[in-house]
Write a protein that holds these residues in place. Structure first.
Motif, PDB file in Angstrom:
ATOM      1  N   VAL A  41      20.876  35.584  29.994  1.00 17.94           N
ATOM      2  CA  VAL A  41      20.631  34.060  29.691  1.00 17.94           C
ATOM      3  C   VAL A  41      20.138  33.378  30.797  1.00 17.94           C
ATOM      4  N   THR A  42      19.781  34.062  31.969  1.00 19.39           N
ATOM      5  CA  THR A  42      19.049  33.356  33.201  1.00 19.39           C
ATOM      6  C   THR A  42      17.575  33.825  33.176  1.00 19.39           C
ATOM      7  N   GLY A  43      17.290  35.067  32.716  1.00 19.23           N
ATOM      8  CA  GLY A  43      15.891  35.284  33.004  1.00 19.23           C
ATOM      9  C   GLY A  43      15.648  36.177  34.202  1.00 19.23           C
ATOM     10  N   VAL A  44      16.925  36.409  35.102  1.00 18.84           N
ATOM     11  CA  VAL A  44      16.726  37.005  36.454  1.00 18.84           C
ATOM     12  C   VAL A  44      17.877  38.194  36.298  1.00 18.84           C
ATOM     13  N   LEU A  45      18.418  38.510  35.247  1.00 18.71           N
ATOM     14  CA  LEU A  45      19.558  39.483  35.346  1.00 18.71           C
ATOM     15  C   LEU A  45      18.967  40.929  35.824  1.00 18.71           C
ATOM     16  N   GLY A  46      17.868  41.364  35.427  1.00 22.61           N
ATOM     17  CA  GLY A  46      17.373  42.643  35.846  1.00 22.61           C
ATOM     18  C   GLY A  46      18.488  43.926  35.292  1.00 22.61           C
ATOM     19  N   TYR A 106      23.881  29.256  45.095  1.00 27.27           N
ATOM     20  CA  TYR A 106      23.742  30.572  44.957  1.00 27.27           C
ATOM     21  C   TYR A 106      24.393  31.317  43.829  1.00 27.27           C
ATOM     22  N   THR A 107      24.882  30.500  42.742  1.00 32.15           N
ATOM     23  CA  THR A 107      25.422  31.097  41.684  1.00 32.15           C
ATOM     24  C   THR A 107      24.524  30.747  40.500  1.00 32.15           C
ATOM     25  N   PHE A 108      24.727  31.114  39.370  1.00 36.04           N
ATOM     26  CA  PHE A 108      23.917  31.135  38.245  1.00 36.04           C
ATOM     27  C   PHE A 108      24.515  30.337  36.838  1.00 36.04           C
ATOM     28  N   ILE A 109      25.852  30.546  36.738  1.00 40.50           N
ATOM     29  CA  ILE A 109      26.555  30.222  35.593  1.00 40.50           C
ATOM     30  C   ILE A 109      27.661  28.989  35.903  1.00 40.50           C
ATOM     31  N   ASN A 110      27.954  27.964  35.182  1.00 38.39           N
ATOM     32  CA  ASN A 110      28.723  27.240  35.458  1.00 38.39           C
ATOM     33  C   ASN A 110      29.507  26.920  34.180  1.00 38.39           C
ATOM     34  N   ALA A 152      21.307  44.347  36.955  1.00 39.85           N
ATOM     35  CA  ALA A 152      22.389  44.099  37.508  1.00 39.85           C
ATOM     36  C   ALA A 152      23.457  43.871  36.526  1.00 39.85           C
ATOM     37  N   HIS A 153      24.748  43.869  37.086  1.00 40.57           N
ATOM     38  CA  HIS A 153      25.655  43.557  35.941  1.00 40.57           C
ATOM     39  C   HIS A 153      25.973  44.316  34.668  1.00 40.57           C
ATOM     40  N   GLU A 154      25.851  45.403  34.494  1.00 44.88           N
ATOM     41  CA  GLU A 154      25.555  46.166  33.456  1.00 44.88           C
ATOM     42  C   GLU A 154      24.536  45.820  32.373  1.00 44.88           C
ATOM     43  N   SER A 179      21.969  43.447  48.753  1.00 45.93           N
ATOM     44  CA  SER A 179      21.411  43.904  47.009  1.00 45.93           C
ATOM     45  C   SER A 179      21.785  42.472  46.236  1.00 45.93           C
ATOM     46  N   CYS A 180      22.899  41.884  46.653  1.00 44.92           N
ATOM     47  CA  CYS A 180      23.318  40.847  45.788  1.00 44.92           C
ATOM     48  C   CYS A 180      22.533  39.516  46.299  1.00 44.92           C
ATOM     49  N   ILE A 181      22.370  39.400  47.443  1.00 38.90           N
ATOM     50  CA  ILE A 181      21.528  38.146  48.121  1.00 38.90           C
ATOM     51  C   ILE A 181      20.100  38.176  47.429  1.00 38.90           C
ATOM     52  N   SER A 182      19.578  39.596  47.357  1.00 34.58           N
ATOM     53  CA  SER A 182      18.069  39.614  46.963  1.00 34.58           C
ATOM     54  C   SER A 182      17.895  38.799  45.640  1.00 34.58           C
ATOM     55  N   CYS A 183      19.044  38.732  44.706  1.00 27.02           N
ATOM     56  CA  CYS A 183      18.889  38.057  43.366  1.00 27.02           C
ATOM     57  C   CYS A 183      19.598  36.765  43.443  1.00 27.02           C
ATOM     58  N   HIS A 184      20.755  36.610  44.082  1.00 25.68           N
ATOM     59  CA  HIS A 184      21.448  35.349  44.047  1.00 25.68           C
ATOM     60  C   HIS A 184      20.660  34.201  44.575  1.00 25.68           C
ATOM     61  N   ARG A 185      19.603  34.570  45.578  1.00 24.25           N
ATOM     62  CA  ARG A 185      19.202  33.536  46.387  1.00 24.25           C
ATOM     63  C   ARG A 185      18.177  32.639  45.353  1.00 24.25           C
ATOM     64  N   ILE A 237      31.315  41.086  47.078  1.00 23.05           N
ATOM     65  CA  ILE A 237      32.023  42.175  46.910  1.00 23.05           C
ATOM     66  C   ILE A 237      31.854  43.024  45.639  1.00 23.05           C
ATOM     67  N   MET A 238      31.800  44.248  46.022  1.00 24.65           N
ATOM     68  CA  MET A 238      31.865  45.087  44.760  1.00 24.65           C
ATOM     69  C   MET A 238      33.357  45.787  44.724  1.00 24.65           C
ATOM     70  N   ALA A 239      33.661  45.838  43.168  1.00 27.35           N
ATOM     71  CA  ALA A 239      35.163  46.428  43.247  1.00 27.35           C
ATOM     72  C   ALA A 239      35.111  47.350  41.878  1.00 27.35           C
ATOM     73  N   PHE A 270      28.437  43.056  28.594  1.00 30.83           N
ATOM     74  CA  PHE A 270      28.891  41.886  28.465  1.00 30.83           C
ATOM     75  C   PHE A 270      29.776  41.268  29.682  1.00 30.83           C
ATOM     76  N   ARG A 271      29.952  40.161  30.050  1.00 28.69           N
ATOM     77  CA  ARG A 271      30.496  39.707  31.020  1.00 28.69           C
ATOM     78  C   ARG A 271      31.526  38.457  30.998  1.00 28.69           C
ATOM     79  N   GLU A 272      32.441  38.685  31.773  1.00 24.73           N
ATOM     80  CA  GLU A 272      33.389  37.484  32.021  1.00 24.73           C
ATOM     81  C   GLU A 272      33.595  37.001  33.154  1.00 24.73           C
ATOM     82  N   VAL A 300      35.164  35.545  40.374  1.00 24.03           N
ATOM     83  CA  VAL A 300      35.326  37.132  39.912  1.00 24.03           C
ATOM     84  C   VAL A 300      34.466  37.392  38.744  1.00 24.03           C
ATOM     85  N   LYS A 301      33.707  38.293  38.685  1.00 31.56           N
ATOM     86  CA  LYS A 301      32.950  38.538  37.428  1.00 31.56           C
ATOM     87  C   LYS A 301      33.310  39.968  36.783  1.00 31.56           C
ATOM     88  N   GLU A 302      33.742  40.058  35.684  1.00 29.55           N
ATOM     89  CA  GLU A 302      34.029  41.284  35.102  1.00 29.55           C
ATOM     90  C   GLU A 302      32.663  41.560  34.235  1.00 29.55           C
TER      91      GLU A 302
HETATM   92  C1  HEC Z   1      18.948  41.301  39.984  1.00 27.73           C
HETATM   93  C2  HEC Z   1      19.938  39.977  39.864  1.00 27.73           C
HETATM   94  C3  HEC Z   1      21.421  40.082  40.205  1.00 27.73           C
HETATM   95  C4  HEC Z   1      22.160  40.750  41.185  1.00 27.73           C
HETATM   96  C5  HEC Z   1      21.229  41.723  42.072  1.00 27.73           C
HETATM   97  C6  HEC Z   1      23.549  40.476  41.473  1.00 27.73           C
HETATM   98  N1  HEC Z   1      23.771  39.516  40.385  1.00 27.73           N
HETATM   99 FE1  HEC Z   1      25.463  38.460  40.332  1.00 27.73          FE
HETATM  100  N2  HEC Z   1      24.536  37.298  38.939  1.00 27.73           N
HETATM  101  C7  HEC Z   1      23.487  37.475  38.217  1.00 27.73           C
HETATM  102  C8  HEC Z   1      23.123  36.598  37.054  1.00 27.73           C
HETATM  103  C9  HEC Z   1      21.844  36.588  36.275  1.00 27.73           C
HETATM  104  C10 HEC Z   1      24.487  36.169  36.850  1.00 27.73           C
HETATM  105  C11 HEC Z   1      24.727  35.080  35.640  1.00 27.73           C
HETATM  106  C12 HEC Z   1      25.602  35.658  34.727  1.00 27.73           C
HETATM  107  C13 HEC Z   1      24.989  36.557  33.715  1.00 27.73           C
HETATM  108  O1  HEC Z   1      23.995  36.584  33.297  1.00 27.73           O
HETATM  109  O2  HEC Z   1      25.882  37.437  33.680  1.00 27.73           O
HETATM  110  C14 HEC Z   1      25.333  36.508  37.899  1.00 27.73           C
HETATM  111  C15 HEC Z   1      26.773  36.123  38.009  1.00 27.73           C
HETATM  112  C16 HEC Z   1      27.412  36.454  39.157  1.00 27.73           C
HETATM  113  C17 HEC Z   1      28.680  36.049  39.527  1.00 27.73           C
HETATM  114  C18 HEC Z   1      29.441  34.878  38.672  1.00 27.73           C
HETATM  115  C19 HEC Z   1      29.072  33.443  39.427  1.00 27.73           C
HETATM  116  C20 HEC Z   1      27.544  33.094  39.054  1.00 27.73           C
HETATM  117  O3  HEC Z   1      26.496  33.531  39.759  1.00 27.73           O
HETATM  118  O4  HEC Z   1      27.414  32.502  38.048  1.00 27.73           O
HETATM  119  C21 HEC Z   1      29.402  36.579  40.399  1.00 27.73           C
HETATM  120  C22 HEC Z   1      30.490  36.537  41.272  1.00 27.73           C
HETATM  121  C23 HEC Z   1      28.233  37.629  40.901  1.00 27.73           C
HETATM  122  N3  HEC Z   1      27.067  37.588  40.009  1.00 27.73           N
HETATM  123  C24 HEC Z   1      28.413  38.499  41.893  1.00 27.73           C
HETATM  124  C25 HEC Z   1      27.544  39.557  42.286  1.00 27.73           C
HETATM  125  C26 HEC Z   1      27.487  40.335  43.363  1.00 27.73           C
HETATM  126  C27 HEC Z   1      29.027  40.593  44.102  1.00 27.73           C
HETATM  127  C28 HEC Z   1      26.436  41.288  43.434  1.00 27.73           C
HETATM  128  C29 HEC Z   1      26.062  42.260  44.205  1.00 27.73           C
HETATM  129  C30 HEC Z   1      27.152  43.491  44.212  1.00 27.73           C
HETATM  130  C31 HEC Z   1      25.570  40.956  42.439  1.00 27.73           C
HETATM  131  N4  HEC Z   1      26.143  39.672  41.751  1.00 27.73           N
HETATM  132  C32 HEC Z   1      24.250  41.071  42.197  1.00 27.73           C
HETATM  133  C33 HEC Z   1      22.193  38.238  38.741  1.00 27.73           C
HETATM  134  C34 HEC Z   1      22.487  39.230  39.747  1.00 27.73           C
END
Ligand code: HEC
Length: 168
Positions: free
Chosen positions: A53-58, A161-165, A60-62, A148-154, A132-134, A67-69, A95-97
């Motif tokens: 949905v953001t174009g930057v997921l790559g 530093y978040t994407f969704i609300n 990450a997050h399955e 690894s998280c910051i490289s994308c969340h930046r 945190i990863m859990a 599917f994410r909550e 917390v993101k599942e």
């Molecule tokens: C390559 C990009 C990328 C990386 C790497 C990444 N994320 Fe994300 N993250 C996203 C995107 C995009 C979303 C928005 C929701 C979606 O599309 O699933 C998100 C959403 C989240 C959210 C919900 C809040 C929000 O930003 O909307 C959390 C919490 C989160 N990520 C934690 C992490 C953690 C912890 C790591 C490292 C282990 C991480 N992310 C690594 C792209 C990334």
């Protein structure tokens, strides 16, 4: 050549640990008890998130097929819901599942990724977030100023530093 390679790898280890250490060692890393019971918190997304949905997921997050909550605690809820402005206040936890894709629908819960808004100065360049990863049961596998998280969340700097609300 061999010497050069060894020197280079030592340098990269040193610079990585310096970076990961950021403003210094974390004396009080967040414990998993801080997000136990998160499923009773406010849900940020009204519909399960899938695709990119953001174009930057790559990768990450399955990935886009997963599917994410997303859940937020009481402290961060007003910002997610737009009744309070960014940045999130200290103590906010998101917390993101991430679920696997099983034959086109939501499969097993794969992991939790969590962002905790820490004290001012914890990570001043990146919004003072602890990443945190859990495992699905909440056992923490890594945490801190995770590169690894910051490289994308930046890329979500405009939303603290978040994407969704709740308005996506
Ligand atoms: C390559 C990009 C990328 C990386 C790497 C990444 N994320 Fe994300 N993250 C996203 C995107 C995009 C979303 C928005 C929701 C979606 O599309 O699933 C998100 C959403 C989240 C959210 C919900 C809040 C929000 O930003 O909307 C959390 C919490 C989160 N990520 C934690 C992490 C953690 C912890 C790591 C490292 C282990 C991480 N992310 C690594 C792209 C990334």
């Amino acid at each position: 050549m061999k010497k050069l390679l060894i020197t280079l790898s030592i340098l990269s280890i040193v610079s990585f640990s310096l970076y990961a250490g950021g403003a210094g060692e974390d004396a009080t890393p967040t414990q998993s008890s801080a997000f136990a019971g998160y499923t009773s918190w406010a849900k940020v997304n009204s519909k399960t998130i899938t695709g990119d949905v953001t174009g930057v997921l790559g990768a990450a997050h399955e990935r886009s097929k997963g599917f994410r909550e997303i859940y937020v605690n009481k402290i961060g809820q007003p910002v997610e819901e737009g009744t309070s402005d960014y940045p999130f206040p200290e103590g906010s936890i998101i917390v993101k599942e991430s679920y696997k894709n099983k034959n086109g629908s939501k499969g097993d819960l794969s992991n939790l990724t969590i962002m905790v808004k820490r004290e001012s100065g914890y990570s001043s360049d990146y919004g003072d977030w602890e990443f945190i990863m859990a495992k699905p049961d909440g056992t923490i596998t890594s945490q801190g100023r995770l590169k690894s998280c910051i490289s994308c969340h930046r890329k979500g700097a405009d939303k603290d530093y978040t994407f969704i609300n709740s308005n996506m």
